[in-house]
Design a protein around this motif. Structure first.
Motif, PDB file in Angstrom:
ATOM      1  N   GLY A   1      31.006  -7.446  24.003  1.00 31.85           N
ATOM      2  CA  GLY A   1      30.796  -5.773  23.662  1.00 31.85           C
ATOM      3  C   GLY A   1      31.593  -4.910  24.441  1.00 31.85           C
ATOM      4  O   GLY A   1      32.167  -3.893  23.812  1.00 31.85           O
TER       5      GLY A   1
ATOM      6  N   LYS B   1      28.636   0.227  22.092  1.00 29.00           N
ATOM      7  CA  LYS B   1      28.406   1.608  21.725  1.00 29.00           C
ATOM      8  C   LYS B   1      28.793   2.403  22.711  1.00 29.00           C
ATOM      9  O   LYS B   1      29.381   3.608  22.735  1.00 29.00           O
ATOM     10  CB  LYS B   1      27.148   1.649  21.150  1.00 29.00           C
ATOM     11  CG  LYS B   1      26.653   3.113  20.770  1.00 29.00           C
ATOM     12  CD  LYS B   1      25.441   3.143  20.098  1.00 29.00           C
ATOM     13  CE  LYS B   1      25.053   4.737  19.634  1.00 29.00           C
ATOM     14  NZ  LYS B   1      26.155   5.271  18.461  1.00 29.00           N
TER      15      LYS B   1
ATOM     16  N   PRO C   1      29.944  -1.842  16.954  1.00 26.74           N
ATOM     17  CA  PRO C   1      28.936  -2.469  17.696  1.00 26.74           C
ATOM     18  C   PRO C   1      28.170  -3.799  16.744  1.00 26.74           C
ATOM     19  O   PRO C   1      27.928  -4.695  17.530  1.00 26.74           O
ATOM     20  CB  PRO C   1      27.868  -1.391  17.675  1.00 26.74           C
ATOM     21  CG  PRO C   1      28.638  -0.159  17.886  1.00 26.74           C
ATOM     22  CD  PRO C   1      29.753  -0.329  16.722  1.00 26.74           C
TER      23      PRO C   1
END
Length: 224
Positions: free
Chosen positions: A130, A219, A144
């Motif tokens: 991520g 994110k 995301p």
């Protein structure tokens, strides 16, 4: 018999020309304090050479003086989104994390082929993927979800790769030879069936947590 004598007259002080007091300070002089020369109306007094005149509070800056208001701070540079770069960097991070995950599973295995799964490593894999996707790709809303898919791929591929390393090590301990590449290209179905048989609720839970962590980190990294 009385006589009228006129009262004595006080001696008069000599008058100076122009009605000035002879006992006072000379014209234009203060009482013991030197006076500063007055500049003509509307002009600033000139400071000695090499010194800057003191600026009064609230007055406009003198000509040539530094004015902070004339130099506004630079505008922040807008960050550009690059989803393609985010995907490529995330894929690279997923492959590296999967290989590291498989190596850790092999290091925790025993000579009889059993291993102790380090499921917390799945959370670290999701966070790493991520972070790579968000930092490289920016704040694109699709990134995301891309990070979630790449994190799941990294965890599953890492467990399969670790299983192949364990099998190869066990076979070599029994006097045989089965390289990892042979297991992936010729016995991948058997490897996948073995992984499915060991699939449990805890493995599903850690897969879900890894996906959730990957989504949140991507994110946050993309927004910042």
């Amino acid at each position: 018999m009385s006589a009228n004598y006129p009262p004595p007259q006080q001696p008069q002080q000599p008058q100076q020309p122009g009605g000035q007091n002879p006992y006072g300070p000379p014209p234009g002089a203060g009482y013991g304090y030197p006076q500063q020369p007055q500049a003509p109306y509307g002009q600033q007094p000139q400071a000695p050479y090499g010194q800057q005149p003191q600026q009064q509070w609230g007055a406009p800056p003198a000509p040539g003086a530094f004015n902070p208001a004339a130099y506004p701070p630079p505008a922040p540079v807008a960050r550009r989104d690059n989803p393609g770069l985010g995907f490529l960097v995330g894929l690279l991070a997923a492959i590296v994390a999967a290989l590291a995950y498989g190596g850790i599973l092999r290091a925790l295995s025993s000579d009889d082929g059993s291993t102790h799964e380090f499921r917390l490593m799945a959370i670290g894999v999701g966070a790493l993927v991520g972070l790579a996707v968000g930092k490289a790709g920016g704040r694109n809303p699709a990134l995301p979800f891309v990070a979630v898919l790449l994190a799941l791929f990294a965890v599953v591929f890492g467990e399969l790769f670790g299983g192949a390393l364990v099998i190869s090590h066990y076979v070599s301990g029994q006097g045989g030879s089965m390289p990892v590449t042979d297991i992936f290209f010729h016995h991948f179905g058997d490897l996948l069936d073995s992984w499915k048989q060991d699939f449990s609720f805890m493995r599903f839970l850690f897969l879900a947590v890894a996906a959730f962590i990957s989504f949140g980190v991507a994110k946050h990294a993309g927004d910042n």
